[in-house]
Design a protein around this motif. Structure first.
Motif, PDB file in Angstrom:
ATOM      1  N   GLU A 125      -7.104  -2.648 -13.061  1.00 54.02           N
ATOM      2  CA  GLU A 125      -8.521  -2.188 -12.689  1.00 54.02           C
ATOM      3  C   GLU A 125      -8.880  -2.629 -11.375  1.00 54.02           C
ATOM      4  OE1 GLU A 125     -13.153  -2.829 -13.931  1.00 54.02           O
ATOM      5  OE2 GLU A 125     -11.524  -3.189 -15.585  1.00 54.02           O
ATOM      6  N   LEU A 126      -8.889  -3.924 -10.920  1.00 51.63           N
ATOM      7  CA  LEU A 126      -9.080  -4.540  -9.679  1.00 51.63           C
ATOM      8  C   LEU A 126      -8.236  -4.034  -8.681  1.00 51.63           C
ATOM      9  CD1 LEU A 126     -10.707  -6.744  -8.156  1.00 51.63           C
ATOM     10  CD2 LEU A 126      -8.810  -8.397  -8.643  1.00 51.63           C
ATOM     11  N   MET A 127      -6.868  -3.696  -9.012  1.00 56.01           N
ATOM     12  CA  MET A 127      -6.084  -3.431  -7.780  1.00 56.01           C
ATOM     13  C   MET A 127      -6.225  -1.909  -7.151  1.00 56.01           C
ATOM     14  SD  MET A 127      -2.481  -4.644  -9.804  1.00 56.01           S
ATOM     15  CE  MET A 127      -1.490  -3.504  -8.778  1.00 56.01           C
ATOM     16  N   PHE A 128      -6.968  -0.899  -8.116  1.00 56.95           N
ATOM     17  CA  PHE A 128      -7.123   0.439  -7.792  1.00 56.95           C
ATOM     18  C   PHE A 128      -8.551   0.661  -7.442  1.00 56.95           C
ATOM     19  CE2 PHE A 128      -2.966   0.308  -9.622  1.00 56.95           C
ATOM     20  CZ  PHE A 128      -2.270   1.003  -8.651  1.00 56.95           C
ATOM     21  N   ARG A 129      -9.118  -0.599  -7.321  1.00 59.55           N
ATOM     22  CA  ARG A 129     -10.594  -0.413  -6.837  1.00 59.55           C
ATOM     23  C   ARG A 129     -10.742   0.080  -5.409  1.00 59.55           C
ATOM     24  NH1 ARG A 129     -14.753  -5.499  -7.950  1.00 59.55           N
ATOM     25  NH2 ARG A 129     -15.215  -4.629  -5.704  1.00 59.55           N
ATOM     26  N   HIS A 130     -11.337   1.346  -4.942  1.00 61.81           N
ATOM     27  CA  HIS A 130     -11.378   1.876  -3.956  1.00 61.81           C
ATOM     28  C   HIS A 130     -12.064   0.960  -2.779  1.00 61.81           C
ATOM     29  CE1 HIS A 130     -11.201   5.248  -1.161  1.00 61.81           C
ATOM     30  NE2 HIS A 130     -12.626   5.023  -0.977  1.00 61.81           N
ATOM     31  N   ASP A 131     -12.980   0.391  -3.014  1.00 64.07           N
ATOM     32  CA  ASP A 131     -13.600  -0.342  -2.019  1.00 64.07           C
ATOM     33  C   ASP A 131     -12.828  -1.541  -1.613  1.00 64.07           C
ATOM     34  OD1 ASP A 131     -13.896  -1.766  -4.732  1.00 64.07           O
ATOM     35  OD2 ASP A 131     -15.847  -2.801  -4.039  1.00 64.07           O
ATOM     36  N   LEU A 132     -11.804  -1.897  -2.514  1.00 66.68           N
ATOM     37  CA  LEU A 132     -10.849  -3.009  -1.938  1.00 66.68           C
ATOM     38  C   LEU A 132      -9.622  -2.557  -1.153  1.00 66.68           C
ATOM     39  CD1 LEU A 132     -10.281  -5.360  -4.916  1.00 66.68           C
ATOM     40  CD2 LEU A 132     -11.937  -5.667  -3.225  1.00 66.68           C
ATOM     41  N   LEU A 133      -9.229  -1.138  -1.470  1.00 68.69           N
ATOM     42  CA  LEU A 133      -8.204  -0.521  -0.763  1.00 68.69           C
ATOM     43  C   LEU A 133      -8.875   0.000   0.486  1.00 68.69           C
ATOM     44  CD1 LEU A 133      -6.474   1.462  -3.758  1.00 68.69           C
ATOM     45  CD2 LEU A 133      -5.454  -0.468  -2.414  1.00 68.69           C
ATOM     46  N   GLU A 134     -10.094   0.423   0.664  1.00 71.99           N
ATOM     47  CA  GLU A 134     -10.700   0.841   1.421  1.00 71.99           C
ATOM     48  C   GLU A 134     -10.991  -0.060   2.633  1.00 71.99           C
ATOM     49  OE1 GLU A 134     -11.723   4.172   3.916  1.00 71.99           O
ATOM     50  OE2 GLU A 134     -10.731   4.376   2.283  1.00 71.99           O
ATOM     51  N   SER A 135     -11.317  -1.361   2.268  1.00 65.30           N
ATOM     52  CA  SER A 135     -12.033  -2.362   3.111  1.00 65.30           C
ATOM     53  C   SER A 135     -10.922  -2.818   3.989  1.00 65.30           C
ATOM     54  CB  SER A 135     -12.386  -3.382   2.091  1.00 65.30           C
ATOM     55  OG  SER A 135     -11.183  -4.293   1.749  1.00 65.30           O
ATOM     56  N   GLY A 136      -9.591  -2.780   3.809  1.00 62.66           N
ATOM     57  CA  GLY A 136      -8.546  -3.199   4.816  1.00 62.66           C
ATOM     58  C   GLY A 136      -8.407  -4.692   4.697  1.00 62.66           C
ATOM     59  N   HIS A 137      -8.820  -5.284   3.871  1.00 63.55           N
ATOM     60  CA  HIS A 137      -8.684  -7.017   3.524  1.00 63.55           C
ATOM     61  C   HIS A 137      -7.162  -6.939   2.937  1.00 63.55           C
ATOM     62  CE1 HIS A 137     -12.595  -7.665   4.485  1.00 63.55           C
ATOM     63  NE2 HIS A 137     -13.267  -6.878   3.399  1.00 63.55           N
ATOM     64  N   LEU A 138      -6.685  -7.918   3.606  1.00 62.89           N
ATOM     65  CA  LEU A 138      -5.027  -8.164   3.322  1.00 62.89           C
ATOM     66  C   LEU A 138      -4.388  -7.073   3.417  1.00 62.89           C
ATOM     67  CD1 LEU A 138      -5.429 -10.761   0.454  1.00 62.89           C
ATOM     68  CD2 LEU A 138      -4.733 -11.247   2.810  1.00 62.89           C
ATOM     69  N   ARG A 139      -4.566  -6.031   4.057  1.00 62.44           N
ATOM     70  CA  ARG A 139      -3.919  -4.696   4.221  1.00 62.44           C
ATOM     71  C   ARG A 139      -3.195  -4.385   2.976  1.00 62.44           C
ATOM     72  NH1 ARG A 139      -2.766  -3.884   9.734  1.00 62.44           N
ATOM     73  NH2 ARG A 139      -1.376  -2.429   9.074  1.00 62.44           N
ATOM     74  N   LEU A 140      -4.275  -4.095   1.675  1.00 67.45           N
ATOM     75  CA  LEU A 140      -3.756  -3.909   0.466  1.00 67.45           C
ATOM     76  C   LEU A 140      -3.047  -2.519   0.414  1.00 67.45           C
ATOM     77  CD1 LEU A 140      -6.399  -4.747  -2.112  1.00 67.45           C
ATOM     78  CD2 LEU A 140      -4.261  -5.829  -1.656  1.00 67.45           C
ATOM     79  N   ARG A 141      -3.452  -1.724   1.278  1.00 61.73           N
ATOM     80  CA  ARG A 141      -2.737  -0.251   1.494  1.00 61.73           C
ATOM     81  C   ARG A 141      -1.444  -0.468   1.843  1.00 61.73           C
ATOM     82  NH1 ARG A 141      -6.467   4.670   3.189  1.00 61.73           N
ATOM     83  NH2 ARG A 141      -8.042   4.311   1.483  1.00 61.73           N
ATOM     84  N   ASP A 142      -1.139  -1.531   2.525  1.00 63.43           N
ATOM     85  CA  ASP A 142       0.347  -1.678   3.002  1.00 63.43           C
ATOM     86  C   ASP A 142       1.083  -2.091   1.816  1.00 63.43           C
ATOM     87  OD1 ASP A 142      -0.454  -0.859   5.573  1.00 63.43           O
ATOM     88  OD2 ASP A 142      -0.511  -2.900   6.544  1.00 63.43           O
ATOM     89  N   THR A 143       0.448  -2.582   1.029  1.00 63.80           N
ATOM     90  CA  THR A 143       1.098  -3.391  -0.243  1.00 63.80           C
ATOM     91  C   THR A 143       1.260  -2.195  -1.368  1.00 63.80           C
ATOM     92  OG1 THR A 143      -0.023  -5.543   0.002  1.00 63.80           O
ATOM     93  CG2 THR A 143       1.276  -5.329  -2.011  1.00 63.80           C
ATOM     94  N   SER A 144       0.302  -1.495  -1.356  1.00 64.98           N
ATOM     95  CA  SER A 144       0.434  -0.226  -2.192  1.00 64.98           C
ATOM     96  C   SER A 144       1.342   0.759  -2.076  1.00 64.98           C
ATOM     97  CB  SER A 144      -1.058   0.064  -2.836  1.00 64.98           C
ATOM     98  OG  SER A 144      -1.884   0.723  -1.810  1.00 64.98           O
ATOM     99  N   LEU A 145       1.087   1.268  -0.866  1.00 65.78           N
ATOM    100  CA  LEU A 145       1.750   2.502  -0.252  1.00 65.78           C
ATOM    101  C   LEU A 145       3.417   2.315  -0.237  1.00 65.78           C
ATOM    102  CD1 LEU A 145      -0.398   3.827   2.677  1.00 65.78           C
ATOM    103  CD2 LEU A 145      -0.337   4.575   0.273  1.00 65.78           C
ATOM    104  N   PRO A 146       4.066   1.171  -0.136  1.00 67.90           N
ATOM    105  CA  PRO A 146       5.318   1.141  -0.396  1.00 67.90           C
ATOM    106  C   PRO A 146       5.742   1.581  -1.891  1.00 67.90           C
ATOM    107  CG  PRO A 146       4.642  -0.572   1.000  1.00 67.90           C
ATOM    108  CD  PRO A 146       3.266   0.252   0.446  1.00 67.90           C
ATOM    109  N   LEU A 147       5.138   1.249  -2.847  1.00 69.79           N
ATOM    110  CA  LEU A 147       5.304   1.298  -4.140  1.00 69.79           C
ATOM    111  C   LEU A 147       5.080   2.914  -4.490  1.00 69.79           C
ATOM    112  CD1 LEU A 147       3.123  -1.409  -5.934  1.00 69.79           C
ATOM    113  CD2 LEU A 147       5.716  -1.109  -5.752  1.00 69.79           C
TER     114      LEU A 147
END
Length: 182
Positions: A93-115
């Motif tokens: 649930e935490l991993m796919f919170r839009h506010d975390l992915l959108e915020s850019g903190h720790l570049r979560l998108r760079d972690t999730s997009l390779p998957l």
């Protein structure tokens, strides 16, 4: 603090992740987290990053040794994804919170997009006739929906199923075409 947050989300869910509670369990003052994580979102992102790292390791293990074809690897990757979601519901649930992915903190998108790219690559090898990115996105949305509805008990109620495997097979067949089961 991140370790405490990972443990807290595993035990009590994403809603328990307050700065005050993490600090209390870490044995530090309630202001201490702000020295390392200026915002609550940054701390939550660090915790979610651990989830993506764990999921990526599981996906890497599921990719197989090359003897299984792309359809078999997609099936195993999908099983791994669903098991992760069901065994780690708070983290998921935490991993796919839009506010975390959108915020850019720790570049979560760079972690999730390779998957996601792993999914796109495998779908492209199975569905050479289609837009692999669109089919992969639809499959991912379907898997995400199965995970969420299974967690809530809705799919068990609606289908009478006690295992998600038949639903997974139906989702893969819907997006990839029926598997040759000779």
């Amino acid at each position: 603090m991140v370790d405490v947050g990972v443990d807290l989300v595993a035990r009590e869910g994403a809603g328990a992740l307050t700065l005050r509670e993490i600090a209390r369990r870490a044995g530090v003052s309630h202001g201490a987290p702000r020295r390392y994580f200026p915002t609550h979102l940054e701390l939550l992102s660090a915790i979610a990053h651990r989830g993506f790292t764990d999921l990526a390791a599981r996906v890497g293990s599921a990719r197989g040794d090359g003897r299984t074809g792309p359809r078999g690897r997609l099936t195993e990757l999908s099983r791994v994804y669903l098991r992760f979601a069901l065994e780690n519901s708070g983290m998921y649930e935490l991993m796919f919170r839009h506010d975390l992915l959108e915020s850019g903190h720790l570049r979560l998108r760079d972690t999730s997009l390779p998957l996601f790219e792993v999914l796109v690559e495998l779908v492209g090898r199975v569905r050479v006739d289609a837009d692999a990115r669109a089919v992969a996105a639809a499959l991912w949305a379907n898997l995400h929906g199965i995970a969420q509805l299974w967690r809530w008990g809705s799919l068990q109620l609606a289908t009478g199923a006690d295992d998600f495997q038949p639903l997974l097979r139906a989702a893969l067949d819907a997006h990839l075409g029926p598997e040759d089961r000779r």
